[in-house]
Structures are given as C-alpha cells and as structure tokens.
Design a protein around this motif. Sequence first.
Motif, PDB file in Angstrom:
ATOM      1  N   VAL A   1       0.839  -1.205   0.000  1.00 26.73           N
ATOM      2  CA  VAL A   1       0.000   0.000   0.000  1.00 26.73           C
ATOM      3  C   VAL A   1       0.873   1.253   0.000  1.00 26.73           C
ATOM      4  O   VAL A   1       0.552   2.248  -0.661  1.00 26.73           O
ATOM      5  CB  VAL A   1      -0.956  -0.002   1.207  1.00 26.73           C
ATOM      6  N   TYR A   2       1.978   1.206   0.738  1.00 25.73           N
ATOM      7  CA  TYR A   2       2.944   2.315   0.694  1.00 25.73           C
ATOM      8  C   TYR A   2       3.391   2.566  -0.740  1.00 25.73           C
ATOM      9  O   TYR A   2       3.444   3.717  -1.208  1.00 25.73           O
ATOM     10  CB  TYR A   2       4.143   1.990   1.584  1.00 25.73           C
ATOM     11  N   GLY A   3       3.717   1.490  -1.452  1.00 27.03           N
ATOM     12  CA  GLY A   3       4.161   1.645  -2.833  1.00 27.03           C
ATOM     13  C   GLY A   3       3.088   2.256  -3.711  1.00 27.03           C
ATOM     14  O   GLY A   3       3.372   3.138  -4.537  1.00 27.03           O
ATOM     15  N   ILE A   4       1.840   1.824  -3.528  1.00 31.04           N
ATOM     16  CA  ILE A   4       0.736   2.399  -4.306  1.00 31.04           C
ATOM     17  C   ILE A   4       0.577   3.882  -3.975  1.00 31.04           C
ATOM     18  O   ILE A   4       0.327   4.710  -4.866  1.00 31.04           O
ATOM     19  CB  ILE A   4      -0.566   1.630  -4.019  1.00 31.04           C
ATOM     20  N   GLY A   5       0.730   4.227  -2.691  1.00 33.15           N
ATOM     21  CA  GLY A   5       0.649   5.634  -2.296  1.00 33.15           C
ATOM     22  C   GLY A   5       1.727   6.477  -2.953  1.00 33.15           C
ATOM     23  O   GLY A   5       1.479   7.613  -3.368  1.00 33.15           O
ATOM     24  N   MET A   6       2.926   5.917  -3.064  1.00 30.19           N
ATOM     25  CA  MET A   6       4.008   6.642  -3.725  1.00 30.19           C
ATOM     26  C   MET A   6       3.707   6.851  -5.208  1.00 30.19           C
ATOM     27  O   MET A   6       3.999   7.909  -5.773  1.00 30.19           O
ATOM     28  CB  MET A   6       5.321   5.880  -3.549  1.00 30.19           C
ATOM     29  N   ILE A   7       3.131   5.839  -5.825  1.00 30.86           N
ATOM     30  CA  ILE A   7       2.741   5.976  -7.235  1.00 30.86           C
ATOM     31  C   ILE A   7       1.715   7.096  -7.385  1.00 30.86           C
ATOM     32  O   ILE A   7       1.814   7.936  -8.289  1.00 30.86           O
ATOM     33  CB  ILE A   7       2.182   4.646  -7.765  1.00 30.86           C
ATOM     34  N   MET A   8       0.726   7.113  -6.490  1.00 31.49           N
ATOM     35  CA  MET A   8      -0.298   8.157  -6.530  1.00 31.49           C
ATOM     36  C   MET A   8       0.314   9.536  -6.296  1.00 31.49           C
ATOM     37  O   MET A   8      -0.076  10.521  -6.923  1.00 31.49           O
ATOM     38  CB  MET A   8      -1.363   7.864  -5.481  1.00 31.49           C
ATOM     39  N   ALA A   9       1.299   9.606  -5.382  1.00 26.92           N
ATOM     40  CA  ALA A   9       1.957  10.884  -5.117  1.00 26.92           C
ATOM     41  C   ALA A   9       2.689  11.391  -6.348  1.00 26.92           C
ATOM     42  O   ALA A   9       2.869  12.603  -6.532  1.00 26.92           O
ATOM     43  CB  ALA A   9       2.929  10.741  -3.943  1.00 26.92           C
ATOM     44  N   GLY A  10       3.138  10.461  -7.204  1.00 27.71           N
ATOM     45  CA  GLY A  10       3.791  10.872  -8.436  1.00 27.71           C
ATOM     46  C   GLY A  10       2.812  11.284  -9.519  1.00 27.71           C
ATOM     47  O   GLY A  10       3.131  12.117 -10.371  1.00 27.71           O
ATOM     48  N   LEU A  11       1.612  10.716  -9.474  1.00 33.24           N
ATOM     49  CA  LEU A  11       0.610  11.036 -10.491  1.00 33.24           C
ATOM     50  C   LEU A  11      -0.101  12.354 -10.216  1.00 33.24           C
ATOM     51  O   LEU A  11      -0.552  13.028 -11.142  1.00 33.24           O
ATOM     52  CB  LEU A  11      -0.419   9.903 -10.575  1.00 33.24           C
ATOM     53  N   PHE A  12      -0.209  12.724  -8.945  1.00 36.66           N
ATOM     54  CA  PHE A  12      -0.893  13.961  -8.557  1.00 36.66           C
ATOM     55  C   PHE A  12       0.108  14.896  -7.881  1.00 36.66           C
ATOM     56  O   PHE A  12       0.864  14.478  -6.998  1.00 36.66           O
ATOM     57  CB  PHE A  12      -2.060  13.655  -7.614  1.00 36.66           C
ATOM     58  N   LYS A  13       0.085  16.163  -8.291  1.00 40.15           N
ATOM     59  CA  LYS A  13       1.104  17.108  -7.850  1.00 40.15           C
ATOM     60  C   LYS A  13       0.576  18.073  -6.791  1.00 40.15           C
ATOM     61  O   LYS A  13      -0.611  18.395  -6.768  1.00 40.15           O
ATOM     62  CB  LYS A  13       1.618  17.910  -9.050  1.00 40.15           C
TER      63      LYS A  13
ATOM     64  N   LEU B   1      -5.092  15.017  -3.227  1.00 37.21           N
ATOM     65  CA  LEU B   1      -4.815  13.608  -3.484  1.00 37.21           C
ATOM     66  C   LEU B   1      -3.339  13.287  -3.262  1.00 37.21           C
ATOM     67  O   LEU B   1      -2.998  12.228  -2.731  1.00 37.21           O
ATOM     68  CB  LEU B   1      -5.229  13.248  -4.913  1.00 37.21           C
ATOM     69  N   HIS B   2      -2.479  14.217  -3.675  1.00 37.71           N
ATOM     70  CA  HIS B   2      -1.044  14.037  -3.451  1.00 37.71           C
ATOM     71  C   HIS B   2      -0.744  13.930  -1.959  1.00 37.71           C
ATOM     72  O   HIS B   2      -0.030  13.011  -1.519  1.00 37.71           O
ATOM     73  CB  HIS B   2      -0.274  15.211  -4.058  1.00 37.71           C
TER      74      HIS B   2
ATOM     75  N   PHE C   1       0.818  10.846   2.873  1.00 41.47           N
ATOM     76  CA  PHE C   1       0.695  10.557   4.300  1.00 41.47           C
ATOM     77  C   PHE C   1       0.168   9.155   4.541  1.00 41.47           C
ATOM     78  O   PHE C   1       0.540   8.507   5.525  1.00 41.47           O
ATOM     79  CB  PHE C   1      -0.177  11.608   4.977  1.00 41.47           C
ATOM     80  N   ALA C   2      -0.672   8.642   3.645  1.00 39.68           N
ATOM     81  CA  ALA C   2      -1.110   7.250   3.759  1.00 39.68           C
ATOM     82  C   ALA C   2       0.090   6.317   3.623  1.00 39.68           C
ATOM     83  O   ALA C   2       0.178   5.291   4.325  1.00 39.68           O
ATOM     84  CB  ALA C   2      -2.155   6.936   2.699  1.00 39.68           C
ATOM     85  N   SER C   3       1.013   6.669   2.740  1.00 38.23           N
ATOM     86  CA  SER C   3       2.218   5.868   2.570  1.00 38.23           C
ATOM     87  C   SER C   3       3.020   5.811   3.869  1.00 38.23           C
ATOM     88  O   SER C   3       3.489   4.738   4.286  1.00 38.23           O
ATOM     89  CB  SER C   3       3.097   6.454   1.457  1.00 38.23           C
ATOM     90  N   PHE C   4       3.184   6.961   4.511  1.00 37.27           N
ATOM     91  CA  PHE C   4       3.943   7.012   5.761  1.00 37.27           C
ATOM     92  C   PHE C   4       3.253   6.214   6.855  1.00 37.27           C
ATOM     93  O   PHE C   4       3.902   5.477   7.608  1.00 37.27           O
ATOM     94  CB  PHE C   4       4.149   8.462   6.200  1.00 37.27           C
TER      95      PHE C   4
END
Length: 210
Positions: free
Chosen positions: A90-102, A127-128, A133-136
Amino acid sequence: MKNMNVTRLLLLGGVISAPLFFIIAIVQVITRTEFDIKRHAISTLTLGDLGWIQSANFIVTGLLAVLAAIGARGLLMRGTGRAGLWLIGVYGIGMIMAGLFKPDPGLGFPSGAPEGMPTSMSGHAALHSMAFFASFICLIAAMVVFSRRFRVQGERGWRVYCLSASILAPLLIVAGMGINIWVGIIMGVAGMVAFGWVSALAARLLKEAY
C-alpha cells in the motif's frame, strides 16, 4: 529455482528503491536553481518544466516497493510479517499516486509561483497529500508488524531498529509540519528513515532467499 531467482530480483528492486529515490532527488535539489531545500518539500520538485523527473521518481520508487512486497510473499508463507508486506504494498501504491498527482505551487517555486503558501488546496494537491501521508502511515504500521516478526525470531537488533524507525519517522513528520524553516530538510530526513527502512528490510529478506 526459477521462482527463487524472481524473488531475489524483486527484492533487489526494493533494496535499491530508497538510494535511487534520494540520489535523483538530491541531484535535482542541487541543480534546480529556484528550489530551496530549507523552504520547499521534495514533493514540490514535481512542479515546473522538469517536474516529470520527480514524478517518475515517485512512481518508480512505488513500483519497486510493490514488487519487493510481492517477491517476499513466498519467504513469509509460514511466518509472521505477511500483514507487513501488504502495508508495504500500500505504501508503494501511495508513492505511485503521489507521483501522479502534484502539490500546488507556492513559496516562489517553480518560477512564477506565489511567494506565499497556497491559500487553498486543489483536488490534485489534496490527493497528493493524502497519498503521501497514507504511505507514511502504512510504513510505520509495517515497521511495528516486522518488529514482532523479529521478536519471534529472537533478532533483537532488527526489532529495535524497526521500533526506533516507527517512532522517529512520525516525530520528524510532526516536526516538519510545525516548523516553518528547514521543512524540506526535516521532511527529507523523515523520508530517509522511512524509505531507507524499506530498502534495509528488503536487503535483510534477500538474505533469506539464498
């Protein structure tokens, strides 16, 4: 043997994930002249003409974490820590989302941005932030889960490391949010603690694959 080779390759991706992330980020911190690490969070490097570099950095780091979590499943079939792998995924998915949304521009970065903090938050910035923070949160929970695994295995050093990282990372995040100066450095150190734990854990699990 083939499956074990795949496991090793996926875990190796986890090992390099944090070093790769911070090497790319540090190069940008040094070379992007408008960026000031004392004022700007690393996330804001996703903005501007060269923002795609940091966006890709987030996405690749997230993908490597997800793949490492998938690769480690076979090693933890009969032990504790499986929930920790889900959390790392889930952390990895959150990081992907953080890259998709600025995040929103502000504090003079990128060039032409308002000098102050954004007065409102756009949908993509929200969303970013939520993804980051969900990743953390997931990583902190994963640290606690793996501390239990290492306790069961009698590995006191790794248990202490997991628990220490689970305490230090959120403390740094809280400090970064409450201090108006050095915010980028404090948040960056928090990322090194958290992301670095993923790489260290992947390296530890990689030993079990031999």
